[in-house]
Design a protein around this motif. Structure first.
Motif, PDB file in Angstrom:
ATOM      1  N   ALA A  95      -1.613  31.449  -2.557  1.00  7.48           N
ATOM      2  CA  ALA A  95      -0.501  32.338  -2.869  1.00  7.48           C
ATOM      3  C   ALA A  95       0.175  32.879  -1.610  1.00  7.48           C
ATOM      4  O   ALA A  95       1.369  33.175  -1.617  1.00  7.48           O
ATOM      5  N   ASP A  96      -0.577  32.986  -0.502  1.00  6.49           N
ATOM      6  CA  ASP A  96       0.012  33.512   0.739  1.00  6.49           C
ATOM      7  C   ASP A  96       0.786  32.447   1.520  1.00  6.49           C
ATOM      8  O   ASP A  96       1.296  32.712   2.603  1.00  6.49           O
ATOM      9  N   GLY A  97       0.877  31.230   0.996  1.00  3.70           N
ATOM     10  CA  GLY A  97       1.665  30.174   1.625  1.00  3.70           C
ATOM     11  C   GLY A  97       0.881  29.223   2.510  1.00  3.70           C
ATOM     12  O   GLY A  97       1.441  28.246   3.004  1.00  3.70           O
ATOM     13  N   SER A  98      -0.395  29.479   2.712  1.00  2.00           N
ATOM     14  CA  SER A  98      -1.187  28.569   3.553  1.00  2.00           C
ATOM     15  C   SER A  98      -1.522  27.302   2.764  1.00  2.00           C
ATOM     16  O   SER A  98      -1.689  27.325   1.549  1.00  2.00           O
ATOM     17  N   GLU A  99      -1.594  26.198   3.496  1.00  2.07           N
ATOM     18  CA  GLU A  99      -1.886  24.895   2.892  1.00  2.07           C
ATOM     19  C   GLU A  99      -3.064  24.251   3.603  1.00  2.07           C
ATOM     20  O   GLU A  99      -3.239  24.417   4.809  1.00  2.07           O
ATOM     21  N   GLN A 100      -3.857  23.514   2.846  1.00  2.00           N
ATOM     22  CA  GLN A 100      -4.997  22.803   3.407  1.00  2.00           C
ATOM     23  C   GLN A 100      -5.120  21.458   2.701  1.00  2.00           C
ATOM     24  O   GLN A 100      -5.075  21.391   1.475  1.00  2.00           O
ATOM     25  N   VAL A 101      -5.253  20.400   3.474  1.00  2.00           N
ATOM     26  CA  VAL A 101      -5.440  19.059   2.915  1.00  2.00           C
ATOM     27  C   VAL A 101      -6.925  18.711   3.009  1.00  2.00           C
ATOM     28  O   VAL A 101      -7.504  18.720   4.095  1.00  2.00           O
ATOM     29  N   LEU A 102      -7.519  18.432   1.862  1.00  3.12           N
ATOM     30  CA  LEU A 102      -8.936  18.085   1.804  1.00  3.12           C
ATOM     31  C   LEU A 102      -9.069  16.603   1.472  1.00  3.12           C
ATOM     32  O   LEU A 102      -8.626  16.164   0.404  1.00  3.12           O
ATOM     33  N   PRO A 103      -9.655  15.812   2.370  1.00  2.00           N
ATOM     34  CA  PRO A 103      -9.820  14.381   2.076  1.00  2.00           C
ATOM     35  C   PRO A 103     -10.868  14.174   0.983  1.00  2.00           C
ATOM     36  O   PRO A 103     -11.807  14.949   0.841  1.00  2.00           O
ATOM     37  N   VAL A 104     -10.694  13.129   0.193  1.00  2.00           N
ATOM     38  CA  VAL A 104     -11.655  12.760  -0.846  1.00  2.00           C
ATOM     39  C   VAL A 104     -12.444  11.568  -0.312  1.00  2.00           C
ATOM     40  O   VAL A 104     -11.873  10.515  -0.024  1.00  2.00           O
ATOM     41  N   HIS A 105     -13.758  11.744  -0.167  1.00  2.00           N
ATOM     42  CA  HIS A 105     -14.612  10.669   0.335  1.00  2.00           C
ATOM     43  C   HIS A 105     -15.153   9.881  -0.851  1.00  2.00           C
ATOM     44  O   HIS A 105     -15.778  10.437  -1.745  1.00  2.00           O
ATOM     45  N   ASP A 106     -14.908   8.594  -0.862  1.00  3.42           N
ATOM     46  CA  ASP A 106     -15.322   7.720  -1.957  1.00  3.42           C
ATOM     47  C   ASP A 106     -16.746   7.228  -1.689  1.00  3.42           C
ATOM     48  O   ASP A 106     -16.959   6.172  -1.095  1.00  3.42           O
ATOM     49  N   ILE A 146       0.857  -1.185   0.000  1.00  5.40           N
ATOM     50  CA  ILE A 146       0.000   0.000   0.000  1.00  5.40           C
ATOM     51  C   ILE A 146       0.892   1.234   0.000  1.00  5.40           C
ATOM     52  O   ILE A 146       1.818   1.328   0.809  1.00  5.40           O
ATOM     53  N   GLU A 147       0.613   2.177  -0.907  1.00  6.09           N
ATOM     54  CA  GLU A 147       1.381   3.416  -0.938  1.00  6.09           C
ATOM     55  C   GLU A 147       0.494   4.568  -1.400  1.00  6.09           C
ATOM     56  O   GLU A 147      -0.505   4.363  -2.083  1.00  6.09           O
ATOM     57  N   THR A 148       0.885   5.774  -1.003  1.00  9.34           N
ATOM     58  CA  THR A 148       0.204   6.993  -1.412  1.00  9.34           C
ATOM     59  C   THR A 148       1.161   7.797  -2.282  1.00  9.34           C
ATOM     60  O   THR A 148       2.308   8.013  -1.905  1.00  9.34           O
ATOM     61  N   GLN A 149       0.669   8.233  -3.439  1.00  7.96           N
ATOM     62  CA  GLN A 149       1.499   8.967  -4.383  1.00  7.96           C
ATOM     63  C   GLN A 149       0.849  10.294  -4.732  1.00  7.96           C
ATOM     64  O   GLN A 149      -0.372  10.388  -4.836  1.00  7.96           O
ATOM     65  N   ALA A 150       1.691  11.322  -4.932  1.00  7.21           N
ATOM     66  CA  ALA A 150       1.216  12.638  -5.352  1.00  7.21           C
ATOM     67  C   ALA A 150       1.152  12.684  -6.865  1.00  7.21           C
ATOM     68  O   ALA A 150       2.005  12.130  -7.563  1.00  7.21           O
ATOM     69  N   ILE A 185      -2.994  23.098  -6.775  1.00  8.86           N
ATOM     70  CA  ILE A 185      -3.738  21.935  -6.305  1.00  8.86           C
ATOM     71  C   ILE A 185      -2.956  20.682  -6.669  1.00  8.86           C
ATOM     72  O   ILE A 185      -2.609  20.465  -7.823  1.00  8.86           O
ATOM     73  N   THR A 186      -2.686  19.844  -5.660  1.00  8.80           N
ATOM     74  CA  THR A 186      -1.961  18.593  -5.867  1.00  8.80           C
ATOM     75  C   THR A 186      -2.836  17.422  -5.421  1.00  8.80           C
ATOM     76  O   THR A 186      -3.176  17.320  -4.246  1.00  8.80           O
ATOM     77  N   PRO A 187      -3.220  16.534  -6.344  1.00  4.16           N
ATOM     78  CA  PRO A 187      -4.018  15.359  -5.954  1.00  4.16           C
ATOM     79  C   PRO A 187      -3.121  14.242  -5.410  1.00  4.16           C
ATOM     80  O   PRO A 187      -1.961  14.109  -5.794  1.00  4.16           O
ATOM     81  N   PHE A 188      -3.673  13.454  -4.508  1.00  2.94           N
ATOM     82  CA  PHE A 188      -2.983  12.281  -3.962  1.00  2.94           C
ATOM     83  C   PHE A 188      -3.858  11.057  -4.185  1.00  2.94           C
ATOM     84  O   PHE A 188      -5.077  11.126  -4.048  1.00  2.94           O
ATOM     85  N   ALA A 189      -3.219   9.944  -4.522  1.00  2.00           N
ATOM     86  CA  ALA A 189      -3.943   8.688  -4.755  1.00  2.00           C
ATOM     87  C   ALA A 189      -3.309   7.584  -3.923  1.00  2.00           C
ATOM     88  O   ALA A 189      -2.096   7.550  -3.739  1.00  2.00           O
ATOM     89  N   ILE A 238      -4.252  -4.533  -8.846  1.00  9.42           N
ATOM     90  CA  ILE A 238      -3.860  -3.198  -8.411  1.00  9.42           C
ATOM     91  C   ILE A 238      -5.116  -2.343  -8.365  1.00  9.42           C
ATOM     92  O   ILE A 238      -5.898  -2.310  -9.315  1.00  9.42           O
ATOM     93  N   TRP A 239      -5.322  -1.672  -7.226  1.00  3.97           N
ATOM     94  CA  TRP A 239      -6.504  -0.841  -7.026  1.00  3.97           C
ATOM     95  C   TRP A 239      -6.043   0.560  -6.654  1.00  3.97           C
ATOM     96  O   TRP A 239      -5.349   0.747  -5.664  1.00  3.97           O
ATOM     97  N   ASN A 240      -6.394   1.550  -7.478  1.00  4.10           N
ATOM     98  CA  ASN A 240      -6.053   2.946  -7.223  1.00  4.10           C
ATOM     99  C   ASN A 240      -7.322   3.721  -6.915  1.00  4.10           C
ATOM    100  O   ASN A 240      -8.354   3.511  -7.550  1.00  4.10           O
ATOM    101  N   ARG A 241      -7.228   4.623  -5.945  1.00  2.18           N
ATOM    102  CA  ARG A 241      -8.367   5.492  -5.651  1.00  2.18           C
ATOM    103  C   ARG A 241      -7.848   6.818  -5.132  1.00  2.18           C
ATOM    104  O   ARG A 241      -6.789   6.880  -4.503  1.00  2.18           O
ATOM    105  N   PRO A 242      -8.572   7.901  -5.399  1.00  4.34           N
ATOM    106  CA  PRO A 242      -8.149   9.198  -4.878  1.00  4.34           C
ATOM    107  C   PRO A 242      -8.281   9.224  -3.363  1.00  4.34           C
ATOM    108  O   PRO A 242      -9.209   8.651  -2.799  1.00  4.34           O
ATOM    109  N   SER A 243      -7.334   9.880  -2.680  1.00  2.00           N
ATOM    110  CA  SER A 243      -7.406   9.910  -1.218  1.00  2.00           C
ATOM    111  C   SER A 243      -7.473  11.318  -0.651  1.00  2.00           C
ATOM    112  O   SER A 243      -8.108  11.531   0.377  1.00  2.00           O
TER     113      SER A 243
END
Length: 89
Positions: free
Chosen positions: A52-63, A6-10, A21-25, A40-45
Protein backbone atom coordinates in the motif's frame (compact mmCIF):
# COMPACT_ATOMS: atom_id res chain seq x y z
CA UNK A 1 6.92 -16.94 -37.14
CA UNK A 2 10.12 -18.37 -35.68
CA UNK A 3 10.48 -22.01 -34.65
CA UNK A 4 11.22 -21.17 -30.99
CA UNK A 5 9.39 -18.34 -29.25
CA UNK A 6 9.93 -17.37 -25.57
CA UNK A 7 7.87 -14.73 -23.77
CA UNK A 8 6.95 -13.68 -20.24
CA UNK A 9 3.37 -12.68 -19.50
CA UNK A 10 1.71 -11.11 -16.46
CA UNK A 11 -1.37 -12.74 -14.98
CA UNK A 12 -4.37 -11.10 -13.37
CA UNK A 13 -3.44 -9.11 -10.23
CA UNK A 14 -4.82 -10.40 -6.93
CA UNK A 15 -5.65 -8.13 -3.99
CA UNK A 16 -4.74 -9.74 -0.64
CA UNK A 17 -5.30 -7.29 2.19
CA UNK A 18 -2.97 -4.34 1.60
CA UNK A 19 -0.92 -6.27 -0.97
CA UNK A 20 -1.43 -6.46 -4.70
CA UNK A 21 0.12 -9.66 -6.10
CA UNK A 22 0.78 -10.15 -9.82
CA UNK A 23 2.03 -13.55 -11.06
CA UNK A 24 4.29 -13.86 -14.11
CA UNK A 25 4.65 -16.93 -16.32
CA UNK A 26 7.23 -17.79 -18.96
CA UNK A 27 5.94 -19.46 -22.10
CA UNK A 28 8.14 -21.42 -24.52
CA UNK A 29 6.58 -22.36 -27.87
CA UNK A 30 8.12 -24.75 -30.38
CA UNK A 31 6.46 -24.92 -33.79
CA UNK A 32 7.82 -26.79 -36.80
CA UNK A 33 7.06 -25.07 -40.12
CA UNK A 34 4.76 -27.10 -42.36
CA UNK A 35 3.11 -28.98 -39.47
CA UNK A 36 -0.01 -27.99 -37.60
CA UNK A 37 0.30 -27.82 -33.83
CA UNK A 38 3.46 -27.72 -31.78
CA UNK A 39 4.74 -27.81 -28.22
CA UNK A 40 3.95 -25.12 -25.65
CA UNK A 41 5.45 -25.16 -22.16
CA UNK A 42 4.27 -22.71 -19.49
CA UNK A 43 5.82 -22.33 -16.05
CA UNK A 44 5.63 -19.74 -13.30
CA UNK A 45 8.65 -17.44 -13.21
CA UNK A 46 8.06 -14.65 -10.65
CA UNK A 47 5.57 -12.80 -8.47
CA UNK A 48 5.39 -9.01 -8.16
CA UNK A 49 4.25 -7.86 -4.70
CA UNK A 50 3.12 -4.23 -4.37
CA UNK A 51 2.34 -2.86 -0.92
CA UNK A 52 0.00 0.00 0.00
CA UNK A 53 2.94 2.38 0.59
CA UNK A 54 4.05 1.97 -3.05
CA UNK A 55 7.03 -0.33 -2.52
CA UNK A 56 7.46 -3.21 -4.95
CA UNK A 57 9.31 -6.50 -4.64
CA UNK A 58 9.84 -9.18 -7.29
CA UNK A 59 10.03 -12.69 -5.87
CA UNK A 60 11.39 -15.38 -8.21
CA UNK A 61 9.57 -18.73 -8.33
CA UNK A 62 12.00 -21.66 -8.11
CA UNK A 63 10.74 -24.73 -9.97
CA UNK A 64 11.94 -27.50 -7.64
CA UNK A 65 10.04 -30.19 -9.56
CA UNK A 66 12.00 -29.42 -12.73
CA UNK A 67 15.27 -29.54 -10.79
CA UNK A 68 14.36 -32.94 -9.35
CA UNK A 69 13.36 -34.25 -12.77
CA UNK A 70 16.69 -33.13 -14.26
CA UNK A 71 18.56 -34.74 -11.35
CA UNK A 72 16.74 -38.04 -11.91
CA UNK A 73 17.40 -37.84 -15.66
CA UNK A 74 21.12 -37.17 -15.06
CA UNK A 75 21.37 -40.05 -12.58
CA UNK A 76 19.68 -42.37 -15.10
CA UNK A 77 22.04 -41.32 -17.89
CA UNK A 78 25.07 -41.77 -15.63
CA UNK A 79 23.86 -45.20 -14.50
CA UNK A 80 23.26 -46.23 -18.12
CA UNK A 81 26.75 -45.07 -19.10
CA UNK A 82 28.36 -46.96 -16.22
CA UNK A 83 26.44 -50.15 -17.07
CA UNK A 84 27.40 -49.80 -20.74
CA UNK A 85 31.08 -49.34 -19.80
CA UNK A 86 30.98 -52.36 -17.46
CA UNK A 87 29.50 -54.71 -20.09
CA UNK A 88 31.50 -53.27 -23.00
CA UNK A 89 34.29 -55.82 -22.56
Amino acid sequence: MSILHIETQAGEPIQAGDLRITPFARSVSLRVPGFSGGLIWNRPSAVLVQSADGSEQVLPVHDTTRRQQLTILGAGLLAGLLIWLYFKK
